[in-house]
Design a protein around this motif. Sequence first.
Motif, PDB file in Angstrom:
ATOM      1  N   PHE A  87      -7.749  12.732  -8.952  1.00 39.71           N
ATOM      2  CA  PHE A  87      -7.660  11.939  -7.735  1.00 39.71           C
ATOM      3  C   PHE A  87      -6.453  12.129  -7.189  1.00 39.71           C
ATOM      4  CE2 PHE A  87      -5.933   9.456 -11.211  1.00 39.71           C
ATOM      5  CZ  PHE A  87      -4.471   9.034 -10.942  1.00 39.71           C
ATOM      6  N   SER A  88      -6.422  11.926  -5.696  1.00 47.63           N
ATOM      7  CA  SER A  88      -5.226  11.897  -5.128  1.00 47.63           C
ATOM      8  C   SER A  88      -5.079  10.670  -4.088  1.00 47.63           C
ATOM      9  CB  SER A  88      -5.307  13.188  -4.036  1.00 47.63           C
ATOM     10  OG  SER A  88      -6.213  12.976  -3.108  1.00 47.63           O
ATOM     11  N   VAL A  89      -3.893  10.426  -4.061  1.00 51.63           N
ATOM     12  CA  VAL A  89      -3.434   9.127  -3.181  1.00 51.63           C
ATOM     13  C   VAL A  89      -2.785   9.389  -2.063  1.00 51.63           C
ATOM     14  CG1 VAL A  89      -1.824   6.983  -3.337  1.00 51.63           C
ATOM     15  CG2 VAL A  89      -3.166   7.915  -5.371  1.00 51.63           C
ATOM     16  N   LYS A  90      -3.241   9.166  -0.844  1.00 49.64           N
ATOM     17  CA  LYS A  90      -2.740   9.675   0.384  1.00 49.64           C
ATOM     18  C   LYS A  90      -2.408   8.466   1.267  1.00 49.64           C
ATOM     19  CE  LYS A  90      -5.620  13.718   0.460  1.00 49.64           C
ATOM     20  NZ  LYS A  90      -6.792  14.361   0.880  1.00 49.64           N
ATOM     21  N   LEU A  91      -1.166   8.688   2.118  1.00 53.96           N
ATOM     22  CA  LEU A  91      -0.907   7.532   2.840  1.00 53.96           C
ATOM     23  C   LEU A  91      -0.927   8.227   4.402  1.00 53.96           C
ATOM     24  CD1 LEU A  91       2.388   6.829   1.061  1.00 53.96           C
ATOM     25  CD2 LEU A  91       0.139   5.584   0.845  1.00 53.96           C
ATOM     26  N   ASP A  92      -1.743   7.413   5.300  1.00 47.28           N
ATOM     27  CA  ASP A  92      -1.730   8.072   6.728  1.00 47.28           C
ATOM     28  C   ASP A  92      -0.411   7.568   7.462  1.00 47.28           C
ATOM     29  OD1 ASP A  92      -1.684   5.468   7.724  1.00 47.28           O
ATOM     30  OD2 ASP A  92      -3.609   5.714   8.867  1.00 47.28           O
ATOM     31  N   ASN A  93       0.046   8.046   8.581  1.00 50.71           N
ATOM     32  CA  ASN A  93       1.061   8.016   9.421  1.00 50.71           C
ATOM     33  C   ASN A  93       1.369   6.441  10.007  1.00 50.71           C
ATOM     34  OD1 ASN A  93       1.846  10.565   8.764  1.00 50.71           O
ATOM     35  ND2 ASN A  93       0.911  11.354  10.582  1.00 50.71           N
ATOM     36  N   GLY A  94       0.637   5.520   9.776  1.00 50.44           N
ATOM     37  CA  GLY A  94       0.630   4.351  10.234  1.00 50.44           C
ATOM     38  C   GLY A  94       0.596   4.243  11.551  1.00 50.44           C
ATOM     39  N   THR A  95       0.726   2.987  12.064  1.00 49.16           N
ATOM     40  CA  THR A  95       0.010   2.676  13.412  1.00 49.16           C
ATOM     41  C   THR A  95       1.039   3.555  14.508  1.00 49.16           C
ATOM     42  OG1 THR A  95       1.569   0.843  13.720  1.00 49.16           O
ATOM     43  CG2 THR A  95      -0.348   0.307  13.071  1.00 49.16           C
ATOM     44  N   ALA A  96       2.027   4.116  14.225  1.00 53.88           N
ATOM     45  CA  ALA A  96       2.744   4.895  15.128  1.00 53.88           C
ATOM     46  C   ALA A  96       2.323   6.269  15.373  1.00 53.88           C
ATOM     47  CB  ALA A  96       4.463   5.169  14.586  1.00 53.88           C
ATOM     48  N   GLN A  97       1.480   6.602  14.266  1.00 50.69           N
ATOM     49  CA  GLN A  97       0.692   8.029  14.024  1.00 50.69           C
ATOM     50  C   GLN A  97       1.712   9.238  14.438  1.00 50.69           C
ATOM     51  OE1 GLN A  97      -2.431   8.799  12.991  1.00 50.69           O
ATOM     52  NE2 GLN A  97      -2.308   6.506  12.487  1.00 50.69           N
ATOM     53  N   SER A  98       2.982   8.954  13.810  1.00 46.81           N
ATOM     54  CA  SER A  98       3.948  10.116  13.893  1.00 46.81           C
ATOM     55  C   SER A  98       4.333  10.631  12.710  1.00 46.81           C
ATOM     56  CB  SER A  98       4.861   9.713  14.995  1.00 46.81           C
ATOM     57  OG  SER A  98       5.930   8.685  14.351  1.00 46.81           O
ATOM     58  N   VAL A  99       5.231  11.590  12.684  1.00 42.36           N
ATOM     59  CA  VAL A  99       5.756  12.111  11.388  1.00 42.36           C
ATOM     60  C   VAL A  99       6.593  10.849  10.924  1.00 42.36           C
ATOM     61  CG1 VAL A  99       7.054  13.786  10.154  1.00 42.36           C
ATOM     62  CG2 VAL A  99       5.166  14.666  11.739  1.00 42.36           C
ATOM     63  N   GLU A 156       6.270  -4.561  12.487  1.00 42.64           N
ATOM     64  CA  GLU A 156       5.225  -4.370  11.556  1.00 42.64           C
ATOM     65  C   GLU A 156       4.859  -2.858  11.876  1.00 42.64           C
ATOM     66  OE1 GLU A 156       2.434  -8.154  11.010  1.00 42.64           O
ATOM     67  OE2 GLU A 156       2.983  -7.673  13.285  1.00 42.64           O
ATOM     68  N   ASP A 157       4.076  -2.565  10.751  1.00 41.50           N
ATOM     69  CA  ASP A 157       3.542  -1.232  10.736  1.00 41.50           C
ATOM     70  C   ASP A 157       2.402  -1.323   9.744  1.00 41.50           C
ATOM     71  OD1 ASP A 157       2.726   1.342  11.203  1.00 41.50           O
ATOM     72  OD2 ASP A 157       4.117   2.308   9.673  1.00 41.50           O
ATOM     73  N   SER A 158       1.066  -0.655   9.941  1.00 47.49           N
ATOM     74  CA  SER A 158       0.065  -0.779   8.932  1.00 47.49           C
ATOM     75  C   SER A 158      -0.216   0.785   8.533  1.00 47.49           C
ATOM     76  CB  SER A 158      -1.067  -1.484   9.794  1.00 47.49           C
ATOM     77  OG  SER A 158      -2.019  -1.409   9.135  1.00 47.49           O
ATOM     78  N   VAL A 159      -0.349   0.882   7.279  1.00 53.13           N
ATOM     79  CA  VAL A 159      -0.523   2.296   6.746  1.00 53.13           C
ATOM     80  C   VAL A 159      -1.772   2.169   5.877  1.00 53.13           C
ATOM     81  CG1 VAL A 159       0.538   3.783   5.167  1.00 53.13           C
ATOM     82  CG2 VAL A 159       1.920   2.650   6.655  1.00 53.13           C
ATOM     83  N   LEU A 160      -2.733   2.969   5.970  1.00 56.77           N
ATOM     84  CA  LEU A 160      -3.715   3.248   5.165  1.00 56.77           C
ATOM     85  C   LEU A 160      -3.655   3.885   3.838  1.00 56.77           C
ATOM     86  CD1 LEU A 160      -6.824   2.649   5.026  1.00 56.77           C
ATOM     87  CD2 LEU A 160      -7.277   4.713   6.466  1.00 56.77           C
ATOM     88  N   VAL A 161      -3.941   3.393   2.839  1.00 50.71           N
ATOM     89  CA  VAL A 161      -3.692   4.039   1.624  1.00 50.71           C
ATOM     90  C   VAL A 161      -5.062   4.304   1.210  1.00 50.71           C
ATOM     91  CG1 VAL A 161      -3.140   3.774  -0.903  1.00 50.71           C
ATOM     92  CG2 VAL A 161      -1.870   2.623   0.888  1.00 50.71           C
ATOM     93  N   VAL A 162      -5.363   5.772   0.903  1.00 51.54           N
ATOM     94  CA  VAL A 162      -6.637   6.555   0.707  1.00 51.54           C
ATOM     95  C   VAL A 162      -6.621   6.869  -0.666  1.00 51.54           C
ATOM     96  CG1 VAL A 162      -8.556   7.935   1.409  1.00 51.54           C
ATOM     97  CG2 VAL A 162      -7.079   6.694   3.304  1.00 51.54           C
TER      98      VAL A 162
END
Length: 165
Positions: A87-99, A156-162
């Motif tokens: 499996f892999s655990v990935k984090l998106d860039n959050g609401t800022a959608q930047s690096v 605040e920020d919101s990060v998707l953990v997949v």
Amino acid sequence: MKHTLSLRGLAPSVLVAVCAAFAGSAQAQSAQNDNATTLRVKATISDKCRVSSGASDIAWTIDPADTALSTSPTAVVKFKCTKDAGFSVKLDNGTAQSVQRKLTRNGGGEITYTLLRDVPTQAKGLGFGTGKDIEVGLRATVTPAQYQDAASGLYEDSVLVVIEP
């Protein structure tokens, strides 16, 4: 007691008769099986991961006058995967959608931060039974340079953990 049939020494015409008898027997057996078939039973288990317990919020109160490095609050995500599935655990860039990750304030303002993911101790899924959770820790960090000139308020920020197999 074991019986064996020896065809040695038999006349060719007798051999032909014996072979014909066996062939007739095979044809009769085949004819009897015209009303039967073989059923194959199969099951395929797919690679699957499912979050069993979502992360609690990572939150801390920052004193802008504090010049020491802020603590790194943590959260834990628990999940299960098919036994022996990678499996892999990935984090998106959050609401800022930047690096660069950013906590943003309603009305303007932002604080950059770092989000780190711990490597799970388990490399493969354990199955979906009781007690088979795998845990991954998440840590957020900000430095005084990132918050010392920030306006007061909630950022605040919101990060998707997949988690994927």
